[in-house]
Write an enzyme that holds these catalytic residues in place. Structure first.
Site, short mmCIF file in Angstrom:
data_model
loop_
_atom_site.label_atom_id
_atom_site.label_comp_id
_atom_site.label_asym_id
_atom_site.label_seq_id
_atom_site.Cartn_x
_atom_site.Cartn_y
_atom_site.Cartn_z
N LYS A 17 0.83 -1.21 0.00
CA LYS A 17 0.00 0.00 0.00
C LYS A 17 0.86 1.25 0.00
O LYS A 17 0.59 2.20 -0.72
CB LYS A 17 -0.88 0.07 1.26
CG LYS A 17 -1.82 -1.06 1.47
CD LYS A 17 -2.68 -0.85 2.72
CE LYS A 17 -1.89 -0.81 4.03
NZ LYS A 17 -1.30 -2.08 4.43
N ARG A 87 -8.10 1.75 10.23
CA ARG A 87 -7.74 0.36 10.50
C ARG A 87 -8.74 -0.32 11.43
O ARG A 87 -8.60 -1.51 11.69
CB ARG A 87 -6.38 0.35 11.18
CG ARG A 87 -5.25 -0.26 10.39
CD ARG A 87 -4.05 -0.21 11.29
NE ARG A 87 -2.91 -0.95 10.87
CZ ARG A 87 -1.97 -0.52 10.03
NH1 ARG A 87 -2.09 0.64 9.46
NH2 ARG A 87 -0.92 -1.27 9.78
N ARG A 126 11.71 -7.27 3.64
CA ARG A 126 11.84 -5.87 4.05
C ARG A 126 12.63 -5.75 5.36
O ARG A 126 13.37 -4.80 5.56
CB ARG A 126 10.43 -5.27 4.21
CG ARG A 126 10.44 -3.78 4.53
CD ARG A 126 9.05 -3.19 4.44
NE ARG A 126 8.16 -3.70 5.48
CZ ARG A 126 6.86 -3.44 5.55
NH1 ARG A 126 6.30 -2.68 4.65
NH2 ARG A 126 6.13 -3.93 6.52
N ARG A 132 13.13 -2.71 9.92
CA ARG A 132 12.02 -2.24 10.75
C ARG A 132 11.83 -3.17 11.93
O ARG A 132 11.76 -4.38 11.78
CB ARG A 132 10.74 -2.20 9.91
CG ARG A 132 10.32 -0.80 9.55
CD ARG A 132 9.13 -0.81 8.65
NE ARG A 132 7.93 -1.34 9.31
CZ ARG A 132 6.72 -1.25 8.79
NH1 ARG A 132 6.56 -0.66 7.62
NH2 ARG A 132 5.68 -1.74 9.42
N ARG A 143 0.59 -9.02 13.53
CA ARG A 143 0.01 -7.95 12.71
C ARG A 143 -1.04 -8.50 11.75
O ARG A 143 -2.06 -7.86 11.49
CB ARG A 143 1.10 -7.20 11.95
CG ARG A 143 1.84 -6.21 12.86
CD ARG A 143 3.22 -5.90 12.39
NE ARG A 143 3.26 -5.23 11.12
CZ ARG A 143 4.31 -5.26 10.29
NH1 ARG A 143 5.38 -5.96 10.61
NH2 ARG A 143 4.29 -4.61 9.17
P1 ADP Z 1 2.03 -2.20 7.76
O1 ADP Z 1 0.96 -1.74 6.83
O2 ADP Z 1 3.23 -2.69 7.05
O3 ADP Z 1 1.54 -3.12 8.84
P2 ADP Z 1 2.14 0.46 8.97
O4 ADP Z 1 3.35 1.24 8.70
O5 ADP Z 1 0.87 0.90 8.32
O6 ADP Z 1 2.53 -1.01 8.62
O7 ADP Z 1 1.84 0.39 10.55
C1 ADP Z 1 2.80 -0.05 11.47
C2 ADP Z 1 2.22 -0.06 12.90
O8 ADP Z 1 1.80 1.28 13.26
C3 ADP Z 1 0.97 -0.90 13.09
O9 ADP Z 1 1.26 -2.25 13.33
C4 ADP Z 1 0.31 -0.20 14.30
O10 ADP Z 1 0.94 -0.54 15.51
C5 ADP Z 1 0.60 1.27 14.03
N1 ADP Z 1 -0.48 1.92 13.26
C6 ADP Z 1 -0.36 2.45 12.00
N2 ADP Z 1 -1.53 2.95 11.58
C7 ADP Z 1 -2.43 2.73 12.58
C8 ADP Z 1 -3.82 3.00 12.74
N3 ADP Z 1 -4.55 3.61 11.79
N4 ADP Z 1 -4.42 2.63 13.91
C9 ADP Z 1 -3.73 2.03 14.88
N5 ADP Z 1 -2.42 1.72 14.79
C10 ADP Z 1 -1.76 2.07 13.65
#
Ligand code: ADP
Length: 186
Positions: A17, A87, A126, A132, A143
């Site tokens: 994404k 989310r 990654r 990360r 996740r």
């Molecule tokens: P990915 O899509 O690769 O899982 P992101 O960079 O979108 O990773 O998110 C990494 C972490 O940041 C998530 O696992 C969560 O802990 C936090 N996070 C990101 N966006 C949200 C959200 N909208 N609501 C709650 N937690 C979030």
């Protein structure tokens, strides 16, 4: 009446994404609003927010909705692509209200679809490239579980509203990008 426009990217962790949202925002002149990037930046700078969310992110859990919504309100722009937000159902409902309040039109919700084995493979790769701290096998599993439980219901939510566009996330980034533009008709 506002004149704003928004696109939402939905999909499991590792679906690509962020990459696709970055390209679309650059080419269309939209602001990319990635909650994950904003949170990681706060962690890296050691801000109070960053210190609060780091253990949550490292476990693979979600940061509380109130914190995320405060961030979104601060970062909102006239033309925006949401990546990694909403989310949860409460986040989606809050976003609906926000879009309505600001007169922003939702151009579409792009669901980037990728099978689970491929997601794990991508995230482990990654981990090697970017290091990360949430890209280890245990956190990846968590996740994905959190995605299925909290985020997957949003697929139905947006399907019912008639705004969901499913896009096959397998193939080269260029192929996926072309599918997304075609799906959105932009
Ligand atoms: P990915 O899509 O690769 O899982 P992101 O960079 O979108 O990773 O998110 C990494 C972490 O940041 C998530 O696992 C969560 O802990 C936090 N996070 C990101 N966006 C949200 C959200 N909208 N609501 C709650 N937690 C979030």
């Amino acid at each position: 009446m506002g004149v704003g426009e928004a696109v939402i990217f939905l999909g499991p962790p590792g679906a690509g994404k962020g990459t696709q949202a970055a390209r679309l925002s650059a080419e269309l002149g939209f602001k990319k609003l990635s909650t994950g990037d904003i949170l990681r930046d706060n962690v890296a700078r050691g801000t109070p927010l960053g210190r609060q969310v780091k253990p949550i992110m490292d476990r693979g859990d979600l940061v509380p909705d109130e914190l995320i919504l405060a961030l979104i309100r601060e970062e909102l722009a006239e033309r925006v692509i949401f990546d990694g937000f909403p989310r949860t159902l409460p986040q989606a409902e809050a976003l609906d209200r926000l879009l309505e309040e600001t007169g922003t039109r939702l151009l579409g919700v792009v669901l980037v679809d990728v099978p689970e084995e491929e997601l794990v493979r991508r995230m482990l790769k990654r981990a090697e490239l970017e290091g990360r701290s949430d890209d280890n096998e245990e956190t990846i599993r968590r996740r994905l579980e959190v995605y299925r439980e909290k985020t997957e219901p949003l697929i139905q939510y947006y399907e019912k509203k008639g705004v969901l566009q499913r896009v096959d996330g397998l193939g080269t980034p260029d192929e996926v990008y072309a599918r997304i533009r075609a799906a959105l008709g932009i």
